[in-house]
Design a protein around this motif. Structure first.
Motif, PDB file in Angstrom:
ATOM      1  N   CYS A  24       0.830  -1.211   0.000  1.00 48.65           N
ATOM      2  CA  CYS A  24       0.000   0.000   0.000  1.00 48.65           C
ATOM      3  C   CYS A  24       0.863   1.259   0.000  1.00 48.65           C
ATOM      4  CB  CYS A  24      -0.912   0.004   1.233  1.00 48.65           C
ATOM      5  SG  CYS A  24      -1.901   1.520   1.360  1.00 48.65           S
ATOM      6  N   HIS A  25       0.425   2.256  -0.750  1.00 48.29           N
ATOM      7  CA  HIS A  25       1.053   3.571  -0.661  1.00 48.29           C
ATOM      8  C   HIS A  25      -0.022   4.635  -0.878  1.00 48.29           C
ATOM      9  CE1 HIS A  25       1.014   3.227  -5.013  1.00 48.29           C
ATOM     10  NE2 HIS A  25       1.685   2.103  -4.902  1.00 48.29           N
ATOM     11  N   ASP A  26      -1.221   4.332  -0.381  1.00 46.81           N
ATOM     12  CA  ASP A  26      -2.363   5.234  -0.562  1.00 46.81           C
ATOM     13  C   ASP A  26      -2.129   6.631   0.017  1.00 46.81           C
ATOM     14  OD1 ASP A  26      -3.603   3.106  -1.703  1.00 46.81           O
ATOM     15  OD2 ASP A  26      -5.099   2.796  -0.131  1.00 46.81           O
ATOM     16  N   CYS A  27      -1.303   6.728   1.055  1.00 47.56           N
ATOM     17  CA  CYS A  27      -1.115   8.041   1.680  1.00 47.56           C
ATOM     18  C   CYS A  27       0.058   8.810   1.070  1.00 47.56           C
ATOM     19  CB  CYS A  27      -0.948   7.908   3.188  1.00 47.56           C
ATOM     20  SG  CYS A  27       0.467   6.916   3.675  1.00 47.56           S
ATOM     21  N   CYS A  28       0.722   8.250   0.060  1.00 47.09           N
ATOM     22  CA  CYS A  28       1.830   8.959  -0.580  1.00 47.09           C
ATOM     23  C   CYS A  28       1.284   9.916  -1.630  1.00 47.09           C
ATOM     24  CB  CYS A  28       2.786   7.971  -1.240  1.00 47.09           C
ATOM     25  SG  CYS A  28       3.660   6.950  -0.047  1.00 47.09           S
ATOM     26  N   GLY A  29       1.831  11.102  -1.634  1.00 42.04           N
ATOM     27  CA  GLY A  29       1.433  12.115  -2.606  1.00 42.04           C
ATOM     28  C   GLY A  29       2.458  13.224  -2.532  1.00 42.04           C
ATOM     29  N   PRO A  30       2.193  14.369  -3.123  1.00 40.10           N
ATOM     30  CA  PRO A  30       3.142  15.471  -2.977  1.00 40.10           C
ATOM     31  C   PRO A  30       3.244  15.875  -1.503  1.00 40.10           C
ATOM     32  CG  PRO A  30       1.506  15.930  -4.696  1.00 40.10           C
ATOM     33  CD  PRO A  30       1.029  14.722  -3.929  1.00 40.10           C
ATOM     34  N   VAL A  31       4.438  15.858  -0.940  1.00 40.63           N
ATOM     35  CA  VAL A  31       4.632  16.241   0.463  1.00 40.63           C
ATOM     36  C   VAL A  31       5.730  17.298   0.553  1.00 40.63           C
ATOM     37  CG1 VAL A  31       3.868  14.081   1.556  1.00 40.63           C
ATOM     38  CG2 VAL A  31       6.243  14.306   0.840  1.00 40.63           C
ATOM     39  N   THR A  32       5.714  18.020   1.661  1.00 41.12           N
ATOM     40  CA  THR A  32       6.773  19.012   1.875  1.00 41.12           C
ATOM     41  C   THR A  32       7.625  18.575   3.052  1.00 41.12           C
ATOM     42  OG1 THR A  32       5.356  20.323   3.318  1.00 41.12           O
ATOM     43  CG2 THR A  32       5.389  20.931   0.979  1.00 41.12           C
ATOM     44  N   THR A  33       8.815  19.142   3.122  1.00 36.15           N
ATOM     45  CA  THR A  33       9.739  18.773   4.189  1.00 36.15           C
ATOM     46  C   THR A  33      10.707  19.920   4.457  1.00 36.15           C
ATOM     47  OG1 THR A  33      11.142  16.936   4.934  1.00 36.15           O
ATOM     48  CG2 THR A  33      11.548  17.732   2.706  1.00 36.15           C
ATOM     49  N   SER A  34      11.458  19.797   5.533  1.00 38.39           N
ATOM     50  CA  SER A  34      12.442  20.834   5.856  1.00 38.39           C
ATOM     51  C   SER A  34      13.643  20.689   4.921  1.00 38.39           C
ATOM     52  CB  SER A  34      12.910  20.671   7.307  1.00 38.39           C
ATOM     53  OG  SER A  34      13.529  19.408   7.455  1.00 38.39           O
ATOM     54  N   SER A  35      14.425  21.756   4.785  1.00 41.93           N
ATOM     55  CA  SER A  35      15.586  21.675   3.884  1.00 41.93           C
ATOM     56  C   SER A  35      16.616  20.673   4.404  1.00 41.93           C
ATOM     57  CB  SER A  35      16.201  23.047   3.655  1.00 41.93           C
ATOM     58  OG  SER A  35      16.198  23.801   4.815  1.00 41.93           O
ATOM     59  N   GLU A  36      16.693  20.500   5.746  1.00 42.28           N
ATOM     60  CA  GLU A  36      17.631  19.510   6.312  1.00 42.28           C
ATOM     61  C   GLU A  36      17.285  18.102   5.821  1.00 42.28           C
ATOM     62  OE1 GLU A  36      16.356  21.917   8.102  1.00 42.28           O
ATOM     63  OE2 GLU A  36      17.994  22.869   9.210  1.00 42.28           O
ATOM     64  N   ARG A  57       1.790  12.781  -7.418  1.00 39.95           N
ATOM     65  CA  ARG A  57       2.489  11.725  -6.682  1.00 39.95           C
ATOM     66  C   ARG A  57       3.841  12.244  -6.202  1.00 39.95           C
ATOM     67  NH1 ARG A  57       6.342   9.721  -9.920  1.00 39.95           N
ATOM     68  NH2 ARG A  57       6.070  10.139 -12.125  1.00 39.95           N
ATOM     69  N   CYS A  58       4.439  11.475  -5.307  1.00 36.57           N
ATOM     70  CA  CYS A  58       5.753  11.827  -4.769  1.00 36.57           C
ATOM     71  C   CYS A  58       6.816  11.294  -5.731  1.00 36.57           C
ATOM     72  CB  CYS A  58       5.910  11.185  -3.391  1.00 36.57           C
ATOM     73  SG  CYS A  58       7.582  11.338  -2.719  1.00 36.57           S
ATOM     74  N   PRO A  59       7.860  12.078  -6.031  1.00 33.16           N
ATOM     75  CA  PRO A  59       8.879  11.608  -6.967  1.00 33.16           C
ATOM     76  C   PRO A  59       9.702  10.424  -6.441  1.00 33.16           C
ATOM     77  CG  PRO A  59       9.510  13.728  -6.034  1.00 33.16           C
ATOM     78  CD  PRO A  59       8.107  13.457  -5.580  1.00 33.16           C
ATOM     79  N   HIS A  60       9.557  10.108  -5.151  1.00 31.78           N
ATOM     80  CA  HIS A  60      10.327   8.996  -4.571  1.00 31.78           C
ATOM     81  C   HIS A  60       9.508   7.721  -4.424  1.00 31.78           C
ATOM     82  CE1 HIS A  60      13.701  11.623  -3.940  1.00 31.78           C
ATOM     83  NE2 HIS A  60      12.902  12.489  -3.330  1.00 31.78           N
ATOM     84  N   GLU A  63       7.880   1.474  -7.915  1.00 39.17           N
ATOM     85  CA  GLU A  63       6.933   0.359  -8.080  1.00 39.17           C
ATOM     86  C   GLU A  63       6.824  -0.482  -6.819  1.00 39.17           C
ATOM     87  OE1 GLU A  63       7.581  -1.935 -11.573  1.00 39.17           O
ATOM     88  OE2 GLU A  63       7.080  -0.240 -12.881  1.00 39.17           O
ATOM     89  N   LYS A  64       7.927  -0.524  -6.041  1.00 41.40           N
ATOM     90  CA  LYS A  64       7.904  -1.325  -4.817  1.00 41.40           C
ATOM     91  C   LYS A  64       7.724  -0.454  -3.570  1.00 41.40           C
ATOM     92  CE  LYS A  64      10.440  -5.202  -6.681  1.00 41.40           C
ATOM     93  NZ  LYS A  64      11.772  -5.804  -6.851  1.00 41.40           N
ATOM     94  N   GLY A  65       7.158   0.721  -3.755  1.00 38.54           N
ATOM     95  CA  GLY A  65       6.904   1.589  -2.611  1.00 38.54           C
ATOM     96  C   GLY A  65       7.913   2.711  -2.486  1.00 38.54           C
ATOM     97  N   CYS A  66       8.042   3.237  -1.266  1.00 35.59           N
ATOM     98  CA  CYS A  66       8.930   4.372  -1.016  1.00 35.59           C
ATOM     99  C   CYS A  66      10.387   3.972  -1.241  1.00 35.59           C
ATOM    100  CB  CYS A  66       8.740   4.858   0.423  1.00 35.59           C
ATOM    101  SG  CYS A  66       9.807   6.242   0.828  1.00 35.59           S
ATOM    102  N   GLN A  67      11.072   4.744  -2.077  1.00 39.20           N
ATOM    103  CA  GLN A  67      12.472   4.432  -2.385  1.00 39.20           C
ATOM    104  C   GLN A  67      13.440   5.122  -1.431  1.00 39.20           C
ATOM    105  OE1 GLN A  67      12.107   5.873  -6.451  1.00 39.20           O
ATOM    106  NE2 GLN A  67      12.248   3.780  -7.232  1.00 39.20           N
ATOM    107  N   VAL A  68      12.889   5.920  -0.535  1.00 40.70           N
ATOM    108  CA  VAL A  68      13.753   6.650   0.406  1.00 40.70           C
ATOM    109  C   VAL A  68      13.278   6.394   1.839  1.00 40.70           C
ATOM    110  CG1 VAL A  68      14.404   8.445  -1.247  1.00 40.70           C
ATOM    111  CG2 VAL A  68      12.328   8.752   0.115  1.00 40.70           C
ATOM    112  N   TYR A  69      12.759   5.197   2.078  1.00 40.99           N
ATOM    113  CA  TYR A  69      12.074   4.886   3.333  1.00 40.99           C
ATOM    114  C   TYR A  69      12.874   5.311   4.580  1.00 40.99           C
ATOM    115  CZ  TYR A  69       8.889   2.483   6.444  1.00 40.99           C
ATOM    116  OH  TYR A  69       7.967   2.212   7.418  1.00 40.99           O
ATOM    117  N   ALA A  70      14.161   5.009   4.596  1.00 37.50           N
ATOM    118  CA  ALA A  70      14.964   5.319   5.791  1.00 37.50           C
ATOM    119  C   ALA A  70      15.096   6.821   6.024  1.00 37.50           C
ATOM    120  CB  ALA A  70      16.354   4.687   5.665  1.00 37.50           C
TER     121      ALA A  70
END
Ligand code: SF4
Ligand code: SF4
Length: 117
Positions: A24-36, A57-60, A63-70
């Protein structure tokens, strides 16, 4: 003085983890974050950003979900751990995020310059 990096480390440690619906990645979409946090993510080209945003969608997201999970942003970590950001599939940790920590995170999000991931 507490630096933003120290705050991010503290928040990450205090947001409870939980198992998502597999695939599932239903909650993934364009998100914002701090510059750090942004500085820790792989750099995407303007074209990749534009293409992702056009599809809302989020650029990260791969196909197998979040590519920047950590290194995913705080808002992605917070999702599903509070009734205010409830998982549409009913997933949640055994113990929700401490409301005091949630307030501190929301304050951090409003006080820091947020950039589109
Ligand atoms: S929090 Fe819920 S909607 Fe988001 S990926 Fe996990 S299961 Fe899916
Ligand atoms: S960073 Fe990962 S978890 Fe957050 S929206 Fe993008 S793909 Fe989803």
């Amino acid at each position: 003085m507490t630096t933003n990096s120290q705050k991010i480390r503290f928040f990450r440690k205090h947001i409870p983890a939980f198992a998502c619906e597999p695939g599932c990645h239903d909650c993934c979409g364009p998100v914002t974050t701090s510059s750090e946090e942004m500085a820790r993510l792989p750099v995407k080209t303007d074209a990749e950003h534009e293409e992702a945003l056009a599809d809302l969608r989020c650029p990260h997201l791969g196909e197998k979900g979040c590519q920047v999970y950590a290194e995913r942003p705080l808002i992605c970590r917070l999702f599903g751990t509070t009734p205010r950001l409830a998982c549409p599939n009913g997933k949640h940790p055994a113990v929700m995020v401490n409301p005091r920590i949630e307030r501190q995170i929301q304050l951090f999000l409003t006080e820091t310059r947020q950039v589109l991931v």
